[in-house]
Design a protein around this motif. Structure first.
Motif, PDB file in Angstrom:
ATOM      1  N   ALA A 122      54.382  -1.165  59.919  1.00 46.22           N
ATOM      2  CA  ALA A 122      54.920  -1.540  58.614  1.00 46.22           C
ATOM      3  C   ALA A 122      56.310  -0.950  58.427  1.00 46.22           C
ATOM      4  O   ALA A 122      57.238  -1.622  57.948  1.00 46.22           O
ATOM      5  N   SER A 123      56.471   0.301  58.827  1.00 47.51           N
ATOM      6  CA  SER A 123      57.779   0.953  58.725  1.00 47.51           C
ATOM      7  C   SER A 123      58.806   0.280  59.627  1.00 47.51           C
ATOM      8  O   SER A 123      59.957   0.089  59.236  1.00 47.51           O
ATOM      9  N   THR A 144      59.302 -10.411  57.188  1.00 51.44           N
ATOM     10  CA  THR A 144      59.534  -9.777  55.883  1.00 51.44           C
ATOM     11  C   THR A 144      60.211 -10.703  54.878  1.00 51.44           C
ATOM     12  O   THR A 144      60.521 -10.276  53.768  1.00 51.44           O
ATOM     13  N   ASP A 203      54.303  -7.442  51.495  1.00 50.04           N
ATOM     14  CA  ASP A 203      54.712  -6.496  50.458  1.00 50.04           C
ATOM     15  C   ASP A 203      53.837  -6.606  49.218  1.00 50.04           C
ATOM     16  O   ASP A 203      54.000  -5.824  48.274  1.00 50.04           O
ATOM     17  N   SER A 209      57.979  -3.553  55.946  1.00 52.53           N
ATOM     18  CA  SER A 209      56.998  -4.053  54.983  1.00 52.53           C
ATOM     19  C   SER A 209      56.222  -2.897  54.380  1.00 52.53           C
ATOM     20  O   SER A 209      56.120  -1.825  54.968  1.00 52.53           O
ATOM     21  N   LYS A 210      55.629  -3.153  53.219  1.00 52.55           N
ATOM     22  CA  LYS A 210      54.835  -2.115  52.561  1.00 52.55           C
ATOM     23  C   LYS A 210      53.464  -1.962  53.204  1.00 52.55           C
ATOM     24  O   LYS A 210      52.916  -0.855  53.266  1.00 52.55           O
ATOM     25  N   TYR A 211      52.909  -3.076  53.692  1.00 55.20           N
ATOM     26  CA  TYR A 211      51.536  -3.047  54.199  1.00 55.20           C
ATOM     27  C   TYR A 211      51.444  -3.738  55.555  1.00 55.20           C
ATOM     28  O   TYR A 211      52.115  -4.748  55.807  1.00 55.20           O
ATOM     29  N   ARG A 264      50.720   2.111  59.813  1.00 53.35           N
ATOM     30  CA  ARG A 264      51.812   2.787  59.118  1.00 53.35           C
ATOM     31  C   ARG A 264      53.122   2.631  59.880  1.00 53.35           C
ATOM     32  O   ARG A 264      54.172   2.302  59.304  1.00 53.35           O
ATOM     33  N   GLU A 285      50.644  -6.082  47.206  1.00 48.99           N
ATOM     34  CA  GLU A 285      49.477  -5.200  47.229  1.00 48.99           C
ATOM     35  C   GLU A 285      48.175  -5.975  47.068  1.00 48.99           C
ATOM     36  O   GLU A 285      47.176  -5.685  47.743  1.00 48.99           O
TER      37      GLU A 285
END
Length: 364
Positions: free
Chosen positions: A45-46, A171, A198, A50-52, A42, A200
């Motif tokens: 990614a932050s 990214t 990013d 990025s999302k994941y 988490r 899913e």
């Protein structure tokens, strides 16, 4: 002797935090795929935007699984820089695909102006490597990829915290691959790595692939591997991540001293792209008298390293690709001239001065 890197000095800067974090993880009684990993994923990614984030057990596995997750296989081609560490190429060949080498630019990154001429009907992806901690020209690379409907896999093994036009490496493309080998700008206390994306669908596939191809226990819908970032390393990496920008700033201060105080016509100092935030994982200079300079530094009590004396296309394991000496002259020139000076978080300023004086005293 001034060592090329002293990890103990970096560790000592934050020793209490590392020991508290690792001890907490040890006492938890849960060592694989637990809360520490989820929290690091988490946080990282932050950090990069990025999302994941998918924690992997090494940077090489990150590259191998990234290529595999995008469906790249035997018969496909991937464009890769010629002057990189062999792991960048292994990520391609471990999936049966063929690397197509492109020469570097003046910043040691892949020359974006030469990519299009390397594209064929078999090309599936471009794999730029942000070598030594400096971002490639991702604006141009992503434009080419979009024009030719190609995927982009970023090798960020040396570029934690580096940016191009204010955007973090990892990214820009479909997937970003990171190594957390202890010497990296964001280092663990052993082997580990991560993939960011990013997408899913790609993320779900990678979460399963790293865990035997399973997203539910004993249910294996795809062929996977065992490549999981363990809880102890994830705990240590949370500490490293808190201080990664401090380390970037520290190495940049050393780099500025090298760039302004080294005055020797026998060496060519590295260039920094004005669009890039360089993190100086490696401070790479060039010299036609590289071997003599390295011996001189050793005689002065200073260790240095060569990155990388044999380019991937000339390695024996890749003889089957059909490359020969002279095929990639810019890359080969760098391989014969590159020398890296000590630069790391915690390196004493007095030692930096000694390195500068030693380089300046070299009579080329």
């Amino acid at each position: 002797m001034i060592n090329f890197v002293e990890l103990k000095r970096t560790y000592d800067l934050y020793a209490c935090e590392y020991e508290e974090a690792v001890l907490k993880a040890m006492r938890s009684g849960w060592y694989i795929m637990g809360k520490e990993l989820s929290e690091f994923e988490r946080q990282f990614a932050s950090y990069v935007g990025s999302k994941y984030c998918i924690g992997i057990n090494s940077g090489l596995d990150a590259l191998i699984l990234a290529v595999r997750a995008l469906g790249i296989k035997a018969g496909d081609e991937v464009i890769v820089p010629s002057n990189t560490y062999i792991a960048s190429v292994l990520g391609i060949t471990e999936n049966g695909a063929t690397p197509v080498f492109v020469e570097p630019d003046e910043y040691f990154g892949i020359d974006a102006e030469k990519i299009e001429s390397a594209i064929t009907e078999k090309t599936k992806a471009i794999l730029p490597v942000h070598l030594y901690g400096q971002a490639c020209d991702m604006t141009k690379i992503c434009s080419i990829a979009g024009k030719h409907n190609l995927m982009v896999i970023e090798d960020c093994a040396q570029s934690h915290g580096a940016t191009y036009c204010g955007k973090m490496t990892g990214t820009f493309g479909d997937i970003g691959c990171f190594s957390f080998y202890p010497t990296k700008p964001l280092g663990a206390l052993g082997d580990s790595g991560a993939i960011v994306t990013d997408d899913e669908k790609i993320a779900k596939k990678l979460f399963a692939m790293r865990n035997y191809g399973s997203s539910k226990k004993y249910v294996n819908n795809i062929v996977g591997v065992n490549s999981r970032l363990d809880e102890l390393q994830a705990a240590a990496l949370q500490v490293s991540l808190k201080h990664v920008d401090d380390g970037v700033d520290y190495r940049n201060r050393i780099a500025r001293r090298y760039l302004t105080e080294i005055k020797n016509t026998s060496v060519i100092l590295p260039k920094c792209n004005p669009n890039s935030r360089h993190v100086y994982h490696v401070f790479a200079l060039l010299s036609n008298k590289r071997n003599e300079l390295q011996k001189h530094l050793f005689d002065c009590g200073i260790s240095s390293l060569i990155h990388y004396p044999i380019p991937p296309h000339l390695q024996k394991c890749y003889t089957y690709l059909g490359y020969h000496q002279g095929d990639l002259p810019i890359c080969e020139k760098y391989a014969s001239c590159e020398l890296s000076l000590p630069i790391y978080n915690g390196m004493p300023h007095e030692e930096v001065s000694l390195v500068i004086n030693a380089v300046n005293s070299f009579k080329g």
